[in-house]
Design an enzyme around this catalytic site. Structure first.
Site, PDB file in Angstrom:
ATOM      1  N   LYS A 203       0.820  -1.223   0.000  1.00  0.00           N
ATOM      2  CA  LYS A 203       0.000   0.000   0.000  1.00  0.00           C
ATOM      3  C   LYS A 203       0.850   1.266   0.000  1.00  0.00           C
ATOM      4  CE  LYS A 203      -4.414  -1.816   1.157  1.00  0.00           C
ATOM      5  NZ  LYS A 203      -5.479  -2.029   2.108  1.00  0.00           N
ATOM      6  N   ARG A 237      -3.580  -9.945   4.887  1.00  0.00           N
ATOM      7  CA  ARG A 237      -3.946 -10.028   3.460  1.00  0.00           C
ATOM      8  C   ARG A 237      -2.763  -9.541   2.632  1.00  0.00           C
ATOM      9  NH1 ARG A 237      -6.046  -6.760  -0.465  1.00  0.00           N
ATOM     10  NH2 ARG A 237      -7.645  -7.666  -1.807  1.00  0.00           N
TER      11      ARG A 237
HETATM   12  N1  HH2 Z   1      -7.469  -3.757   0.579  1.00  0.00           N
HETATM   13  C1  HH2 Z   1      -7.749  -3.833  -0.726  1.00  0.00           C
HETATM   14  C2  HH2 Z   1      -8.803  -4.650  -1.184  1.00  0.00           C
HETATM   15  N2  HH2 Z   1      -9.530  -5.376  -0.321  1.00  0.00           N
HETATM   16  N3  HH2 Z   1      -9.997  -6.073   1.892  1.00  0.00           N
HETATM   17  C3  HH2 Z   1      -9.742  -5.999   3.206  1.00  0.00           C
HETATM   18  N4  HH2 Z   1     -10.480  -6.720   4.081  1.00  0.00           N
HETATM   19  N5  HH2 Z   1      -8.744  -5.202   3.704  1.00  0.00           N
HETATM   20  C4  HH2 Z   1      -7.967  -4.449   2.882  1.00  0.00           C
HETATM   21  O1  HH2 Z   1      -7.078  -3.725   3.397  1.00  0.00           O
HETATM   22  C5  HH2 Z   1      -8.213  -4.487   1.478  1.00  0.00           C
HETATM   23  C6  HH2 Z   1      -9.263  -5.325   1.004  1.00  0.00           C
HETATM   24  C7  HH2 Z   1      -6.940  -3.062  -1.714  1.00  0.00           C
HETATM   25  O2  HH2 Z   1      -5.874  -3.776  -2.204  1.00  0.00           O
HETATM   26  P1  HH2 Z   1      -5.842  -4.613  -3.584  1.00  0.00           P
HETATM   27  O3  HH2 Z   1      -6.829  -5.705  -3.603  1.00  0.00           O
HETATM   28  O4  HH2 Z   1      -4.454  -5.057  -3.806  1.00  0.00           O
HETATM   29  O5  HH2 Z   1      -6.154  -3.544  -4.712  1.00  0.00           O
HETATM   30  P2  HH2 Z   1      -7.475  -3.168  -5.500  1.00  0.00           P
HETATM   31  O6  HH2 Z   1      -8.510  -2.709  -4.551  1.00  0.00           O
HETATM   32  O7  HH2 Z   1      -7.013  -2.054  -6.420  1.00  0.00           O
HETATM   33  O8  HH2 Z   1      -7.946  -4.381  -6.236  1.00  0.00           O
END
Ligand code: HH2
Length: 265
Positions: A203, A237
């Protein structure tokens, strides 16, 4: 928890796993690297991202979910849409991971009407605009208070407390300082006695600290994940499962942490 984003635009891995074949290959890799849970999402929630329709989201995630279920690994679906929750619960997912904490109309009922686990995450605002000047007077207290309200809504709809996981939502409507305060104060979330999930992997706060681009944040992500586990987080995660798993093995051995400390679904 290993992340698979079946999306063209996710912030760290957007476009890498945007076909079923590539996403399935990634699922295999994360299982081999020692993931305990796969979190499969079909819509990016990065700051400024646009939402997609439920049909499109299901087309993206369903084949990957079916593959993961066939591999006998616990499966989480990363969605805020009740229709996607319903279809993937019917397919057999173990966990619904909702960055919107079941605030969409009908979402509470879909989960109440099932036996799956649910992760309720804190977010201030909406992905399109959440990073425009987020404000808190006490970020840790406000995040806990929001999550307590969502837990109360879930419980009053018939979702048992034992099915609930909470998440402070790093990067979701938070400045760099807010994210740091939340990581420092994570033990206060842990003391609510709900299992805490922490999503710090790659992040932007880690980019701010290290100056590294998004694809060069593995080491910083591992450090942040360990700090979260050290405060009592039970699910981390991550995009980089092997690096996290190895670091956690060292941490667990030194601290005599039993294998069951991390939450296994
Ligand atoms: N962060 C993201 C997506 N889902 N779910 C939970 N429970 N907690 C988090 O911190 C979280 C999440 C964002 O990261 P990422 O999936 O890598 O990116 P994107 O939202 O662009 O798909």
């Amino acid at each position: 928890m290993g992340v698979i984003n079946v999306t063209p635009d996710s912030f760290s891995d957007g476009g890498y796993f945007d076909t079923t074949e590539k996403a399935i290959e990634q699922a295999r890799r994360l299982i081999q690297e020692g993931a305990d849970i796969l979190d499969i999402g079909g819509e990016s929630t990065r700051p400024g991202s646009r939402s997609v329709g439920g049909d499109e989201e299901l087309l993206r995630v369903m084949p990957v979910i079916e593959f993961a279920l066939s591999m006998d690994i616990p499966v989480s679906v990363d969605t805020s849409k009740p229709e996607v929750m319903r279809a993937t619960i019917d397919a057999g997912v173990d966990l619904v991971n909702d960055i919107n904490a079941l605030r969409a109309p009908g979402a509470l009922d879909v989960v109440a009407d099932s036996a799956v686990m649910i992760c309720l995450m804190h977010m201030q605002g909406k992905p399109e605009t959440m990073q425009h000047n987020p404000q808190y007077s006490d970020v840790v207290a406000e995040v806990i208070s929001f999550l307590e309200q969502r837990v109360a809504a879930a419980v009053s709809t018939g979702i048992e407390r034992e099915r609930i996981i909470i998440d402070p939502g790093f990067g979701f409507g938070k400045t760099f300082e807010h994210n740091l305060m939340l990581l420092r104060g994570l033990d206060r979330l842990v003391s609510t006695n709900f299992p805490v999930l922490a999503g710090l992997s790659r992040k932007s706060m880690l980019g701010t600290i290290t100056g590294n681009a998004v694809n060069d944040r593995v080491h910083a992500s591992v450090a942040a994940g360990l700090l979260a586990v050290g405060q009592g987080a039970r699910i981390i995660r991550v995009h980089d499962v092997k690096a996290t798993r190895d670091a956690f093995s060292v941490f667990a051995a030194v601290n005599r942490i039993a294998p069951g400390f991390l939450l296994h679904l």
